[in-house]
Design an enzyme around this catalytic site. Sequence first.
Site: not given
Ligand code: CAA
Length: 444
Positions: A82, A119, A243
């Site tokens: 991609e 993916c 994945h």
């Molecule tokens: N100690 C322990 N855990 C902590 C923490 C700390 N100090 N701080 C945060 N966390 C946890 C949060 O609680 C959260 O866990 P949960 O989901 O279980 O609640 C996790 O760490 C991530 O923290 P945030 O939700 O605050 O992180 P974020 O807002 O920065 O976003 C994300 C995370 C949405 C995955 C972002 O990185 C993102 O948009 N990633 C790209 C999209 C993606 O990968 N999506 C996955 C599904 S789609 C897919 O699989 C296709 C692909 O390859 C892209």
Amino acid sequence: MNVGIDGIEIRTGRLKLDLPGTFAPAKGEDPGKYTKGLGLHVSALPDAYEDIVTMAANASRRLLERKNVSPADIGRIDVATESAFDNSKPVSTYVAGCLEQVFDGDFTHANKGERKFACVSGTQVLDDAFNWVRAGRSRGRAALVVATDTALYARDDPGEATQGAGAVAMLVDRDPDLVSFGDAQGIGSVDETDFLKPNQQFPSVDGKRSMQVYLARMREALQDFARNGGDIHPDTFSLVPFHTPFPGMVRKAAALGFRHSIRDTSVEDRLADQIGRQPRPEAFDDHEAYLDGIKSYTDELRQTTTYEEWYERTVEPTLDIAREVGNWYSGSVHVARTAGLKHAFETDRALTGKNLLVASYGSGAQAEIHAETVQPGWRDEIAQLNIDEQLDRRYDLTFEEYEAIHDVHNHDETTDLEPFTTPTEEFVFDGWGRMGERKYTYVE
Ligand code: CAA
């Protein structure tokens, strides 16, 4: 006919960004978000002379050499990505051009293409190769299948936490050494706008929604797999590679998958004394109340020894490499399979004849589930991987160096940067030709 993966090679980008040590402090974040929340330690990134073609060609070269396969033995080269940089000329032609620089012979009679569905395309190319061999059109030749991506996000996008870069090359053939594919297949596919790149390099992402969409499509694919004759009992599978955009996503998906697969089985019966039976929708008037009930059940299920042991045995080992490289998009599920087999090799597990349940996913969105059977040659195959050496030799970036290399790979920037590493015995990106094509050289 026994058809599957005869050999596999992984190529990581040669730079690394330490997420809890370098990235989190620069962003003012708690390192625990990475180590505990997302489950990621390092992002693999490409050096200035690397891209999807060099990583794909370097993985393929080692694979063909190791398996003693010449260009004439290859009937098909399919690339899943991609991160393509051309809307017409497929990456597979560049990969073939690179390989022809170092192998005797050519790929003139190999059918080449490029697959796109985020993916999940990395599994679709395997599926295409499987069907091609099974249809009797391979004339005794193998398919070279490569999943290659630079999973970069715009600076300051939340997705920046989950970046990665690398390629997985696989040979698909009869009587494979590694795994053979089963016939049953489950698909969950719905038109979604959770993650997309409408003619742009970096994705537009609705991160939280993308996680919900991942789980929903996975459930549909599992149901479809079971309906089509697939056995989903948790005892059937020695490893379950998912994945893996980041290990925390897999932790969520695994619990839902396990819950689904024990429904109406003796495992659910045995657990009933401890945590009750799973809520059934027909017992609720209100769908929200059912969802609350199923969530509480899943939370309790996760705490049981039965679940913990299953997860430790079948899922946790598949995350070992992902933690150290981040998301490789189309290659990610194949990294997970490899990590699981590598862990089994290192811990002396007897896997020949055992089954894997492979759960692929692509945004946009589609999940695919199929089973594989481990073949007698698997130990020799896995013993030849050099991924540990590759991971160890990566250059560790400071935050400022990370910003600079991100700019180098940003198509909208024109940044020149001396590479951080010195290429040896590998293909490198070597500038542009007169028609805007990318050029590659093999460096001794
Ligand atoms: N100690 C322990 N855990 C902590 C923490 C700390 N100090 N701080 C945060 N966390 C946890 C949060 O609680 C959260 O866990 P949960 O989901 O279980 O609640 C996790 O760490 C991530 O923290 P945030 O939700 O605050 O992180 P974020 O807002 O920065 O976003 C994300 C995370 C949405 C995955 C972002 O990185 C993102 O948009 N990633 C790209 C999209 C993606 O990968 N999506 C996955 C599904 S789609 C897919 O699989 C296709 C692909 O390859 C892209």
